[in-house]
Motif scaffolding. Structure first.
Motif, PDB file in Angstrom:
ATOM      1  N   VAL A  51       0.837  -1.208   0.000  1.00  0.00           N
ATOM      2  CA  VAL A  51       0.000   0.000   0.000  1.00  0.00           C
ATOM      3  C   VAL A  51       0.867   1.252   0.000  1.00  0.00           C
ATOM      4  N   LEU A  52       0.546   2.180  -0.883  1.00  0.00           N
ATOM      5  CA  LEU A  52       1.197   3.487  -0.953  1.00  0.00           C
ATOM      6  C   LEU A  52       0.111   4.546  -0.886  1.00  0.00           C
ATOM      7  N   VAL A  53       0.211   5.448   0.086  1.00  0.00           N
ATOM      8  CA  VAL A  53      -0.760   6.521   0.263  1.00  0.00           C
ATOM      9  C   VAL A  53      -0.133   7.813  -0.256  1.00  0.00           C
ATOM     10  N   GLY A  61      -3.515  -2.351   6.514  1.00  0.00           N
ATOM     11  CA  GLY A  61      -2.345  -2.931   7.178  1.00  0.00           C
ATOM     12  C   GLY A  61      -1.138  -2.019   7.042  1.00  0.00           C
ATOM     13  N   GLU A  62       0.025  -2.611   6.753  1.00  0.00           N
ATOM     14  CA  GLU A  62       1.243  -1.805   6.594  1.00  0.00           C
ATOM     15  C   GLU A  62       1.161  -0.987   5.313  1.00  0.00           C
ATOM     16  N   ALA A  93       2.935   8.966   9.941  1.00  0.00           N
ATOM     17  CA  ALA A  93       3.987   8.078  10.451  1.00  0.00           C
ATOM     18  C   ALA A  93       4.088   8.150  11.972  1.00  0.00           C
ATOM     19  N   GLU A  94       3.926   9.345  12.529  1.00  0.00           N
ATOM     20  CA  GLU A  94       3.999   9.512  13.978  1.00  0.00           C
ATOM     21  C   GLU A  94       2.826   8.848  14.686  1.00  0.00           C
ATOM     22  N   TRP A  95       1.622   8.922  14.092  1.00  0.00           N
ATOM     23  CA  TRP A  95       0.417   8.442  14.737  1.00  0.00           C
ATOM     24  C   TRP A  95       0.023   7.023  14.357  1.00  0.00           C
ATOM     25  N   SER A  96       0.697   6.457  13.356  1.00  0.00           N
ATOM     26  CA  SER A  96       0.349   5.122  12.901  1.00  0.00           C
ATOM     27  C   SER A  96       0.625   4.080  13.978  1.00  0.00           C
ATOM     28  N   PRO A  97      -0.322   3.179  14.210  1.00  0.00           N
ATOM     29  CA  PRO A  97      -0.105   2.144  15.224  1.00  0.00           C
ATOM     30  C   PRO A  97       1.011   1.181  14.833  1.00  0.00           C
ATOM     31  N   THR A  98       1.310   1.083  13.525  1.00  0.00           N
ATOM     32  CA  THR A  98       2.401   0.193  13.102  1.00  0.00           C
ATOM     33  C   THR A  98       3.735   0.910  13.106  1.00  0.00           C
ATOM     34  N   GLY A  99       3.690   2.241  13.333  1.00  0.00           N
ATOM     35  CA  GLY A  99       4.832   3.113  13.490  1.00  0.00           C
ATOM     36  C   GLY A  99       5.989   2.816  12.667  1.00  0.00           C
TER      37      GLY A  99
END
Length: 106
Positions: free
Chosen positions: A20-22, A82-83, A100-106
């Protein structure tokens, strides 16, 4: 495919099995700013292009960078992404950093 749910509107291109690319748009723009780029990336990635709160098809009121990041994360969670990797243009770069800071997968 365009999905309109309680979070934000976004386009998704490419295979659901691909990484996945956002792509996050800049200030005063919308996901349409990636209309030429996203299809070029779709053969290798599942490209998700959101319209941030207050912009494009999402509409409504704009919010803080943190609020925009949290809206994108909620949409990715709804999509079962997911990631993922995130990249942004202009203000979208700030939002991508906050994601990136708030992502649970960090």
């Amino acid at each position: 495919m365009v999905r309109r749910v309680k979070t934000i509107t976004r386009d998704a291109l490419g295979s659901t099995d691909a990484p996945v690319l956002v792509l996050v748009h800049g200030l005063g723009s919308s996901g349409r700013s990636f209309a030429r780029l996203a299809p070029l990336l779709a053969p290798r990635f599942r490209v998700i292009v959101p319209d941030l709160p207050g912009f494009g098809a999402t509409g409504g009121r704009s919010t803080t960078v943190e609020g925009m990041a949290r809206a994108v994360l909620a949409a990715l969670d709804e999509d079962g992404a997911g990631e993922f990797a995130a990249a942004g243009h202009s203000m979208g770069g700030l939002v991508a950093t906050a994601i990136a800071e708030w992502s649970p997968t960090g």
